[in-house]
Structure formats: C-alpha cells, structure tokens
Design a protein around this motif. Sequence first.
Motif, PDB file in Angstrom:
ATOM      1  N   ILE A 100      -4.179  11.184  12.277  1.00  0.00           N
ATOM      2  CA  ILE A 100      -3.348  12.453  11.757  1.00  0.00           C
ATOM      3  C   ILE A 100      -2.119  11.288  10.987  1.00  0.00           C
ATOM      4  N   GLY A 101      -1.757  11.824   9.903  1.00  0.00           N
ATOM      5  CA  GLY A 101      -0.472  11.243   9.234  1.00  0.00           C
ATOM      6  C   GLY A 101       0.624  12.276   9.405  1.00  0.00           C
ATOM      7  N   PHE A 102       1.877  11.765   9.387  1.00  0.00           N
ATOM      8  CA  PHE A 102       2.919  12.423   9.738  1.00  0.00           C
ATOM      9  C   PHE A 102       4.048  12.059   8.672  1.00  0.00           C
ATOM     10  N   LEU A 103       4.268  12.958   7.784  1.00  0.00           N
ATOM     11  CA  LEU A 103       5.464  12.630   7.035  1.00  0.00           C
ATOM     12  C   LEU A 103       6.669  13.202   7.491  1.00  0.00           C
ATOM     13  N   PHE A 104       7.683  12.356   7.780  1.00  0.00           N
ATOM     14  CA  PHE A 104       8.887  12.856   8.514  1.00  0.00           C
ATOM     15  C   PHE A 104       9.998  13.466   7.454  1.00  0.00           C
ATOM     16  N   GLN A 105      10.609  14.525   8.011  1.00  0.00           N
ATOM     17  CA  GLN A 105      11.503  15.024   6.881  1.00  0.00           C
ATOM     18  C   GLN A 105      12.492  14.309   6.309  1.00  0.00           C
ATOM     19  N   ASN A 106      12.946  13.280   6.966  1.00  0.00           N
ATOM     20  CA  ASN A 106      13.844  12.104   6.427  1.00  0.00           C
ATOM     21  C   ASN A 106      13.294  10.756   6.268  1.00  0.00           C
ATOM     22  N   ALA A 107      11.909  10.626   5.950  1.00  0.00           N
ATOM     23  CA  ALA A 107      10.955   9.630   5.871  1.00  0.00           C
ATOM     24  C   ALA A 107      11.144   8.712   7.010  1.00  0.00           C
ATOM     25  N   ALA A 108      11.873   8.350   7.702  1.00  0.00           N
ATOM     26  CA  ALA A 108      11.906   7.637   8.886  1.00  0.00           C
ATOM     27  C   ALA A 108      11.381   6.235   8.713  1.00  0.00           C
ATOM     28  N   LEU A 109      11.717   5.714   7.435  1.00  0.00           N
ATOM     29  CA  LEU A 109      11.245   4.173   7.331  1.00  0.00           C
ATOM     30  C   LEU A 109      11.933   3.412   8.377  1.00  0.00           C
ATOM     31  N   TYR A 110      11.328   2.154   8.718  1.00  0.00           N
ATOM     32  CA  TYR A 110      11.951   1.383   9.645  1.00  0.00           C
ATOM     33  C   TYR A 110      13.143   0.600   8.731  1.00  0.00           C
ATOM     34  N   ASP A 111      14.283   0.850   9.245  1.00  0.00           N
ATOM     35  CA  ASP A 111      15.251   0.370   8.362  1.00  0.00           C
ATOM     36  C   ASP A 111      15.526  -1.446   8.404  1.00  0.00           C
ATOM     37  N   SER A 112      14.988  -1.993   9.657  1.00  0.00           N
ATOM     38  CA  SER A 112      15.290  -3.355   9.582  1.00  0.00           C
ATOM     39  C   SER A 112      13.958  -3.977   8.902  1.00  0.00           C
ATOM     40  N   MET A 113      13.097  -3.275   8.100  1.00  0.00           N
ATOM     41  CA  MET A 113      11.836  -3.925   7.621  1.00  0.00           C
ATOM     42  C   MET A 113      11.996  -3.693   5.994  1.00  0.00           C
ATOM     43  N   THR A 114      11.279  -4.690   5.427  1.00  0.00           N
ATOM     44  CA  THR A 114      11.136  -4.275   3.817  1.00  0.00           C
ATOM     45  C   THR A 114       9.992  -3.316   3.775  1.00  0.00           C
ATOM     46  N   VAL A 115      10.146  -2.858   2.388  1.00  0.00           N
ATOM     47  CA  VAL A 115       8.900  -1.866   2.268  1.00  0.00           C
ATOM     48  C   VAL A 115       7.457  -2.435   2.762  1.00  0.00           C
ATOM     49  N   ARG A 116       7.210  -3.519   2.363  1.00  0.00           N
ATOM     50  CA  ARG A 116       5.824  -4.366   2.751  1.00  0.00           C
ATOM     51  C   ARG A 116       5.666  -4.198   4.327  1.00  0.00           C
ATOM     52  N   GLN A 117       6.839  -4.622   4.876  1.00  0.00           N
ATOM     53  CA  GLN A 117       6.577  -4.659   6.332  1.00  0.00           C
ATOM     54  C   GLN A 117       6.462  -3.099   7.025  1.00  0.00           C
ATOM     55  N   ASN A 118       7.005  -2.197   6.398  1.00  0.00           N
ATOM     56  CA  ASN A 118       7.031  -0.889   6.788  1.00  0.00           C
ATOM     57  C   ASN A 118       5.533  -0.555   6.628  1.00  0.00           C
ATOM     58  N   LEU A 119       4.858  -1.038   5.578  1.00  0.00           N
ATOM     59  CA  LEU A 119       3.326  -0.579   5.582  1.00  0.00           C
ATOM     60  C   LEU A 119       2.737  -1.562   6.401  1.00  0.00           C
ATOM     61  N   GLU A 120       3.015  -2.627   6.394  1.00  0.00           N
ATOM     62  CA  GLU A 120       2.164  -3.603   7.264  1.00  0.00           C
ATOM     63  C   GLU A 120       1.777  -3.194   8.535  1.00  0.00           C
ATOM     64  N   PHE A 121       3.166  -2.825   9.055  1.00  0.00           N
ATOM     65  CA  PHE A 121       3.452  -2.424  10.513  1.00  0.00           C
ATOM     66  C   PHE A 121       2.329  -1.782  11.171  1.00  0.00           C
ATOM     67  N   PRO A 122       1.948  -0.473  10.655  1.00  0.00           N
ATOM     68  CA  PRO A 122       0.849   0.225  11.672  1.00  0.00           C
ATOM     69  C   PRO A 122      -0.422  -0.517  11.239  1.00  0.00           C
ATOM     70  N   LEU A 123      -0.722  -0.854   9.941  1.00  0.00           N
ATOM     71  CA  LEU A 123      -1.886  -1.259   9.356  1.00  0.00           C
ATOM     72  C   LEU A 123      -2.453  -2.691  10.073  1.00  0.00           C
ATOM     73  N   LYS A 124      -1.392  -3.551  10.422  1.00  0.00           N
ATOM     74  CA  LYS A 124      -1.795  -4.707  11.063  1.00  0.00           C
ATOM     75  C   LYS A 124      -2.186  -4.569  12.737  1.00  0.00           C
ATOM     76  N   ARG A 125      -1.698  -3.567  13.173  1.00  0.00           N
ATOM     77  CA  ARG A 125      -1.795  -3.233  14.572  1.00  0.00           C
ATOM     78  C   ARG A 125      -3.109  -2.364  14.831  1.00  0.00           C
ATOM     79  N   HIS A 126      -3.629  -1.714  13.890  1.00  0.00           N
ATOM     80  CA  HIS A 126      -4.956  -1.000  13.985  1.00  0.00           C
ATOM     81  C   HIS A 126      -5.819  -1.298  13.245  1.00  0.00           C
ATOM     82  N   SER A 127      -5.756  -2.200  12.300  1.00  0.00           N
ATOM     83  CA  SER A 127      -6.888  -2.661  11.616  1.00  0.00           C
ATOM     84  C   SER A 127      -7.028  -4.081  11.730  1.00  0.00           C
ATOM     85  N   LYS A 128      -7.174  -4.664  12.892  1.00  0.00           N
ATOM     86  CA  LYS A 128      -7.088  -6.158  13.067  1.00  0.00           C
ATOM     87  C   LYS A 128      -8.142  -7.009  12.428  1.00  0.00           C
TER      88      LYS A 128
END
Lengths: 259, 252
Positions: A100-128
């Motif tokens: 399930i994908g969830f798009l939050f009302q205010n996007a909920a991007l991880y502030d401390s990470m760049t856009v790349r890291q934001n996308l990498e974060f779930p991907l690296k953990r689940h597609s090792k």
Amino acid sequence: MIPEEINTVEQLTDKKENTVISIGNLHKSFGKNNDVLKGVELTVKKGENLVVLGKSGSGKSVLIKCLVRLVEADQGEIKVFDTDITTLDNNALNAVRLRIGFLFQNAALYDSMTVRQNLEFPLKRHSKELNPTEVEEAIIEALDSVGLADAIDKMPSELSGGMRKRIGLARTLILKPEIILYDEPTTGLDTITSREISELILAIQKKNKTTSIIITHDMACAKLTGDRLVILKEGLIVAEGTYEELEKSGDEWVRSFFN
Amino acid sequence: MVIYLKSIFNDAGNVTLFTARFFKEVLKPPFEIKEFIRQCYTIGYKSLPLVGITGFIMGLVLTLQSRPTLAEFGAESWLPGMVALSLIREIAPVITALICAGKISSGIGAELGSMKVTEQIDAMEVSAINPYKYLVVTRILATTLMVPLLVIFADGIGILGGYIGINIHSDVNLVRYFSQVLASLDFIDILPATIKTFFFGFFIGMIGCYKGFTAANGTESVGKAANSAVVAASLIIFIIDMLAVQITDLFM
Ligand SMILES: Nc1ncnc2c1ncn2[C@@H]1O[C@H](COP(=O)(O)OP(=O)(O)OP(=O)(O)O)[C@@H](O)[C@H]1O
Ligand SMILES: [Mg+2]
C-alpha cells in the motif's frame, strides 16, 4: 439449472477476487465526545479509483489511516487483499503495508534527507537485492514519472508545495504499491498543477493497474480521477455514485459539493 | 492535584513502556549502523566546542576559587590534586550532562517532535520501516556512548584549565602539575564517576526521544517537547547523581 448455478458461484468468487478493500461497520472515536467514524461501510474494487468527499474534519484522513493501521480502529472489519488487518501481528501487517502506498496530506518528506535519500530510504530497506545502479535507476524512473528528475539533489525545504506533493508521490510509487491512498493530492495547488497531478493519478492507475482511494476537496480532480465517488458525513457514508450521478442528486446537501 | 498526580503516574508508566521497548528492540536485527554513526557524529563531535569551553572554564574557575582557602592553610601544593578530584568526581560529569541535556535532549525532542507533527514518523511506519528502531534506538545508543566520552574530554580540558589557573599566580611546570594530578587520583574515584555518566547519557537520549516521539499534534507541541525534555533530563541528572553518591558510599 446446474450450469446456471455454476455461473452464480463463479460470479461470486469473481466479485470476491475483485474486491481489494472492504471496510465493514468501522467505528473510531478520539476521547469520549469525539466520535469520528460511526459505522463506515465501503468496498473498493481492483483497479478502481474511489474518491472520498466530505467536509473538513469529517474523518476522511482518519478513515484511510485506519486502512494502514496508523490509527487503530475501535470496532469493525477492515479487509485489505482479503486479510483482516485489524488482527495482524507486526510482521504480517508490514507485509500488507508494503503493498500500500500512502500519500500524506502534507507530503511528509523526511526533512533531514535530500530528495534522493527520501526515495532511497524505503527502497534500500525493502529491496536489498538491488545493486546501486538499479537503485539509482529506480529513483530516476520514479522522479521522471512525476516530472521532477532535476530536483534529485535538493532538500525538501528548497521545494515548493506542489513539488513536495509530487516528490511524496514519487516516494510512494517507488515501492510499486498495488493500492495507493491519496490524502488531498491537489489541495493548496494552483489549477494547472492540480490538473497535472490529477492526470498523473490517472496515468498511474492506467500504467500500474493500481487501486486508489483519493480524498479531495477539488471537484475538478474528483471528476477527472474518480470512477466512483462517496461522501462522508458525520461518520457515515451518505452518498455514493459516479460524478454525474451525484451531481444530479436529489439531495441538495450532496449537490452543494458540486458548485 | 489529583489530576496532576494522575498525569505524573501516567507519564511514568508511558516512559517505562517506552524504555522497555528500547531494550526489546536494541538487540533485534537489522541494526541501523549508518544512522547510529551519524548520530554519534552530530551528538558527540558537534558538542565538543561547547563542552570544551565549559570544561576549561570549570577548571580555571575552580582553581582560582579554591586557591585562597588552601593558601590560608599553607596547603597550596594540594591544589592540582583537589581540582582534578572535584572535576572528575562531580563537577565535570554533572555540568557536562546538564549542558548535554540543554543541547542534545532539546535537539532530539525538537527534531523528533517536528517529525511526528509533520507525519514523517507515520510515513516511516506505513512504508514498513520501524521508526522506533531507526530514530529512537540509534539516538539513545549514541547519547549513551557519547556523553561519557564528552565527560572525559571535559575532564581533560578542565584539568588543563586548572594548570593555567595555577600559573596565573605561580609558576608550576606542566609535568609536575600532571604528576601531582595523577598521584591524587585513584581508580576508585574514576570508576563510579564514569559509570554514572553512562546513565546520564542514556537518560538524556531517552527523555529527548520520549518527548519528541510522543509529541501531540500541532506545531506548538514541538517547542513544548524540546522544553520539557530539557527540564526532565536536568532533573533526572541530579537524581541519578544523588543515587550514585549513595551507592558509592555504600561500597567505600
Ligand atoms: N490523532 C488524533 N487525535 C485526536 N483526534 C484526532 C486525531 N486525528 C484526527 N482527530 C480528529 O478526528 C476528526 C477528523 O479528522 P480528519 O483529519 O480525519 O479530518 P479530515 O476529514 O481529513 O479533514 P481535512 O479535510 O481538513 O483534512 C477531527 O475532529 C480531529 O479532531
Ligand atoms: Mg485530512
């Protein structure tokens, strides 16, 4: 006689297989006097875009948060992919959440990470099993699909509201979810950007065959993306139908959403 | 009053559960090593200047303040040993921990609080990433490890400050100064002082994380989380310090 019976059974199983989300008698209250959901009944078919309308504070966000158990329901049945998620243990729940994908009302991007890291974060953990080039490719592909490939090294604070929403969507898409829950994907954006995002939602539905629930106040978005619309009022679903049907509804209150 | 007491007990219960979860999850793989190292860097390395400056001033001031009293008894030669002892046993651990409560606890409280308010923690949860493990476990481990190191750093700089303090009025050779310091120190002085700093570090991280992680919705709760983290962490530091003194007393 006999062939007919087989036919009905087939139709029944067909119907069951095609239902991806089914919510029955869902109740949720916060504290003593804040009953938000009071027996919501809802089913969503495979590949369908369901739009949920309702006034601010009517519990739309709570409803979809119950679907991923960010909010624990008080009572009721929530079936996603035919499993009742209200009783799952953590591991089984996470397995469902990954689909399930969830798009939050205010996007909920991880502030401390760049856009790349934001996308990498779930991907690296689940597609090792992915190697770095494949990860990079997946990131570029997801960013491309929302038209923001050049924002890859920006921080979320450097992005505009519309860009944040789209990056949020890219982060949701990167795990290739079968269901996407959109919480007000176009709110606060200009009409042109809103339209772009609505078209993006449609394109995703076509391309990935996803099932979606779209919460919105934006009737243009509802008209464009919604295969079926429901209206939430005082904790219950009070109206259901296509855009055209509800627009011509006999109920004045329902019609008031459309102008 | 009753409501106040009830909320205190409620809080205590929640903190206990929160802490229990730490011990449950800290040993379970996967380990977030990269984030842990990043936290050690932000928590430890970035606090060095602040801790260094305060450590230096502590040593200097302590020396200048104790000097007249000792001089009255003609015991000026005890000065290096006395300063080192009070620094290592009590002053450096407590002051450094309080500074860390102000800097680190509030920082963690504000950071996690704003992540909570802007639904970033929920976003981790729905993408099947355990936010407790990623955010809380790494930070608590980092503070537990870094605060003791910062205290040792403050000890060292403080003793150096003492050396400069002594040399304002007289002329003591550095080697002689340090040999006097070392002669006055026992293993038994250092051990309890070091052990308690691990507890300081643990609670500094834990309270910051708890306050941030359980922040209510709304932006004002971010400030509240940061603020109450400092207050609670400072209080806990004094309580631990008191307990540590009692316990060391038992064994001496
Ligand atoms: N975590 C929570 N704690 C307490 N009350 C909550 C919580 N989340 C939601 N509520 C309450 O639930 C009600 C519905 O909130 P919800 O966010 O679902 O509204 P909404 O329909 O999404 O509104 P909007 O269109 O403004 O986003 C509100 O009255 C809110 O006060
Ligand atoms: Mg909402």
